[in-house]
Scaffold this motif. Structure first.
Motif, PDB file in Angstrom:
ATOM      1  N   THR A 222       0.995  -1.082  -0.275  1.00  0.00           N
ATOM      2  CA  THR A 222      -0.389  -0.326  -0.082  1.00  0.00           C
ATOM      3  C   THR A 222       0.856   0.879  -0.029  1.00  0.00           C
ATOM      4  O   THR A 222       0.946   2.235  -0.703  1.00  0.00           O
ATOM      5  N   SER A 223       2.019   1.739   0.602  1.00  0.00           N
ATOM      6  CA  SER A 223       3.022   2.503   0.721  1.00  0.00           C
ATOM      7  C   SER A 223       3.728   2.175  -0.473  1.00  0.00           C
ATOM      8  O   SER A 223       3.857   3.849  -1.391  1.00  0.00           O
ATOM      9  N   GLY A 224       3.823   1.534  -1.207  1.00  0.00           N
ATOM     10  CA  GLY A 224       4.255   1.726  -2.613  1.00  0.00           C
ATOM     11  C   GLY A 224       3.528   2.323  -3.196  1.00  0.00           C
ATOM     12  O   GLY A 224       3.485   3.413  -4.343  1.00  0.00           O
ATOM     13  N   TRP A 225       1.975   1.812  -3.482  1.00  0.00           N
ATOM     14  CA  TRP A 225       1.359   2.259  -4.423  1.00  0.00           C
ATOM     15  C   TRP A 225       1.825   3.888  -3.832  1.00  0.00           C
ATOM     16  O   TRP A 225       0.497   4.687  -5.344  1.00  0.00           O
ATOM     17  N   GLU A 226       1.248   4.324  -3.228  1.00  0.00           N
ATOM     18  CA  GLU A 226       1.128   5.411  -2.278  1.00  0.00           C
ATOM     19  C   GLU A 226       1.818   6.226  -2.994  1.00  0.00           C
ATOM     20  O   GLU A 226       1.881   7.005  -3.657  1.00  0.00           O
ATOM     21  N   ALA A 227       3.006   5.724  -2.462  1.00  0.00           N
ATOM     22  CA  ALA A 227       4.631   6.734  -3.206  1.00  0.00           C
ATOM     23  C   ALA A 227       4.041   7.230  -4.798  1.00  0.00           C
ATOM     24  O   ALA A 227       4.878   7.374  -4.912  1.00  0.00           O
ATOM     25  N   TRP A 228       3.565   5.911  -5.695  1.00  0.00           N
ATOM     26  CA  TRP A 228       3.885   6.162  -7.462  1.00  0.00           C
ATOM     27  C   TRP A 228       2.378   7.161  -6.904  1.00  0.00           C
ATOM     28  O   TRP A 228       2.692   7.794  -7.456  1.00  0.00           O
ATOM     29  N   LYS A 229       1.029   6.997  -6.827  1.00  0.00           N
ATOM     30  CA  LYS A 229       0.298   8.474  -6.437  1.00  0.00           C
ATOM     31  C   LYS A 229       1.536   9.563  -6.861  1.00  0.00           C
ATOM     32  O   LYS A 229       0.625  10.443  -7.002  1.00  0.00           O
ATOM     33  N   ALA A 230       2.080  10.021  -4.949  1.00  0.00           N
ATOM     34  CA  ALA A 230       1.900  11.015  -5.208  1.00  0.00           C
ATOM     35  C   ALA A 230       3.751  10.585  -6.004  1.00  0.00           C
ATOM     36  O   ALA A 230       4.422  12.196  -5.750  1.00  0.00           O
ATOM     37  N   LYS A 231       3.765  10.076  -6.864  1.00  0.00           N
ATOM     38  CA  LYS A 231       4.783  10.834  -8.176  1.00  0.00           C
ATOM     39  C   LYS A 231       6.781  10.972  -6.854  1.00  0.00           C
ATOM     40  O   LYS A 231       7.383  11.276  -7.056  1.00  0.00           O
ATOM     41  N   ASP A 232       6.656   9.126  -5.696  1.00  0.00           N
ATOM     42  CA  ASP A 232       7.570   9.912  -5.116  1.00  0.00           C
ATOM     43  C   ASP A 232       9.176   9.051  -5.530  1.00  0.00           C
ATOM     44  O   ASP A 232       9.017   7.480  -4.439  1.00  0.00           O
ATOM     45  N   SER A 233       9.510   8.954  -6.170  1.00  0.00           N
ATOM     46  CA  SER A 233      10.739   8.093  -6.989  1.00  0.00           C
ATOM     47  C   SER A 233      11.226   7.567  -5.709  1.00  0.00           C
ATOM     48  O   SER A 233      11.557   6.706  -5.700  1.00  0.00           O
ATOM     49  N   LYS A 268       1.953   9.280 -17.529  1.00  0.00           N
ATOM     50  CA  LYS A 268       1.599  11.049 -17.297  1.00  0.00           C
ATOM     51  C   LYS A 268       0.102  10.767 -16.813  1.00  0.00           C
ATOM     52  O   LYS A 268      -0.815  10.203 -17.375  1.00  0.00           O
ATOM     53  N   CYS A 269       0.007  10.349 -15.731  1.00  0.00           N
ATOM     54  CA  CYS A 269      -0.379   9.895 -14.461  1.00  0.00           C
ATOM     55  C   CYS A 269      -1.415  10.870 -13.604  1.00  0.00           C
ATOM     56  O   CYS A 269      -0.341  11.778 -13.163  1.00  0.00           O
ATOM     57  N   ASP A 270      -2.566  10.958 -13.557  1.00  0.00           N
ATOM     58  CA  ASP A 270      -3.239  11.452 -12.404  1.00  0.00           C
ATOM     59  C   ASP A 270      -4.153  10.955 -12.062  1.00  0.00           C
ATOM     60  O   ASP A 270      -4.892  11.112 -11.935  1.00  0.00           O
ATOM     61  N   VAL A 271      -3.882  10.939 -10.562  1.00  0.00           N
ATOM     62  CA  VAL A 271      -3.442   9.647  -9.483  1.00  0.00           C
ATOM     63  C   VAL A 271      -4.441  10.071  -8.114  1.00  0.00           C
ATOM     64  O   VAL A 271      -4.222  11.133  -7.570  1.00  0.00           O
ATOM     65  N   LYS A 272      -5.887  10.134  -8.507  1.00  0.00           N
ATOM     66  CA  LYS A 272      -6.639  10.698  -7.191  1.00  0.00           C
ATOM     67  C   LYS A 272      -6.257   9.767  -5.750  1.00  0.00           C
ATOM     68  O   LYS A 272      -6.140  10.337  -4.704  1.00  0.00           O
ATOM     69  N   SER A 273      -6.740   8.491  -5.696  1.00  0.00           N
ATOM     70  CA  SER A 273      -7.005   7.783  -4.864  1.00  0.00           C
ATOM     71  C   SER A 273      -5.794   6.739  -4.863  1.00  0.00           C
ATOM     72  O   SER A 273      -6.168   5.860  -6.535  1.00  0.00           O
ATOM     73  N   VAL A 274      -5.557   5.865  -4.191  1.00  0.00           N
ATOM     74  CA  VAL A 274      -5.404   4.597  -4.336  1.00  0.00           C
ATOM     75  C   VAL A 274      -6.450   3.355  -2.880  1.00  0.00           C
ATOM     76  O   VAL A 274      -5.898   4.198  -1.833  1.00  0.00           O
TER      77      VAL A 274
END
Length: 325
Positions: A222-233, A268-274
């Motif tokens: 879940t933390s990884g998906w959140e980082a992907w959403k936030a574009k936190d490389s 080019k992602c615009d993710v609102k929630s995961v």
């Protein structure tokens, strides 16, 4: 390798770890007449891509022939199958292979690549081209196939296998027509009772993951998906092994931490929630865990609306920390 259907596999991977040499034994030689009660049990040699590829080809041949006997020797006791949100165990998987309604005209395997997961596990990623049908539906062709092999005494066994259809983003396949509701009695397969018994047997004999393991790796995923959403490389990179491998929803395999971070950064992602649910982890080995889950992302990537997917992830324990492999 049961009935092949189009589905999504999110993360299958592996870490290459340097193997330590065997310790030198400086004890004096034992008298030949003395019984040695401490003889080490034989263990399988380190895998090569050629050896695993040979096993994979034989498995495909056995699947095409519905040879369940072959898989009795190939599948690990704690084998996990996962398709469309349904987990299956060893005996149920073998039963499904034996009773499958697949007709295979030809199959080839190419583009093999092996990534070790420590000294006792390895992932083989290949491209599979299969001509045939399952349940009257054309088998997706080609596909990226993934098998997780584990050392079991003096042999290597398959602990997980699945495949992802390779899709041309410019020519996505048409959506499959919805099946009309049917009478459950008419739709029930002839082997339903056998499958049910096999599933019950798996539930009794298969090694079940502890709640603590499932919670731990689900929290990491879940933390990884959140980082992907936030574009936190930076965070994503720190959570993955150096040689992480990833099979994306279009069936393309990406290898290495840097390559995957670039792929995700270029999207080019615009993710609102995961949100991640339905997680279940299986300890394939003491240091290797297999997680299955349902992941949902609300938003778009490259102009395409995101939807729920069923994912599989392999985690490797390095010291006290689990990392996505």
């Amino acid at each position: 390798m049961k009935n092949i259907k189009l589905f999504i596999l999110t993360a299958i991977a592996a870490l290459m770890v340097a193997a330590c040499g065997a310790p030198v034994d400086n004890k004096p030689a034992v008298n030949a007449n003395t019984a040695n009660t401490n003889t080490a049990k034989p263990t399988a040699a380190a895998p090569t891509v050629g050896a695993l590829l040979d096993m994979e080809k034989k498995a495909f041949e056995a699947w095409a022939k519905k040879d369940g006997k072959h898989f009795e020797g190939l599948l690990a006791d704690n084998f996990v199958g996962f398709e469309g949100g349904k987990r299956t165990g060893r005996s149920e998987e073998i039963k499904m292979i034996t009773d499958s309604k697949c007709e295979v005209a030809s199959h080839t395997i190419s583009d093999e690549r092996m990534v070790p997961v420590g000294p006792d596990a390895a992932v083989l990623v290949t491209k599979a081209a299969v001509e045939g049908t399952c349940d009257g539906q054309k088998i997706p062709n080609p596909m990226t196939a993934v098998t997780l092999f584990v050392r079991s005494g003096d042999a290597w066994k398959a602990a997980y296998h699945n495949q992802v259809a390779i899709i041309d983003p410019k020519s996505p396949p048409p959506a499959a027509p919805a099946k009309p509701a049917a009478d459950a009695k008419k739709e029930a397969p002839k082997n339903a009772d056998a499958l049910s018994a096999a599933a019950e047997d798996d539930a009794k004999t298969a090694e079940r993951a502890s709640d603590d393991l499932t919670k731990a790796v689900m929290a990491l995923e879940t933390s990884g998906w959140e980082a992907w959403k936030a574009k936190d490389s930076a965070k994503l990179g720190s959570m993955m092994t150096k040689d992480v491998a990833f099979v994306d929803p279009m069936g393309t395999a990406h290898f290495g931490n840097d390559a995957n971070l670039k792929v995700w950064a270029d999207q080019k992602c615009d993710v609102k929630s995961v949100a991640l649910t339905d997680g279940m982890a299986t300890p394939v080995l003491p240091t290797v865990a297999l997680l299955t889950f349902k992941g949902t992302a609300v938003g778009t990537c490259d102009g395409q609306k995101l939807g729920p997917i069923w994912g599989t992830a392999v985690y490797l324990k390095e010291g006290d920390a689990w990392k996505l492999a």
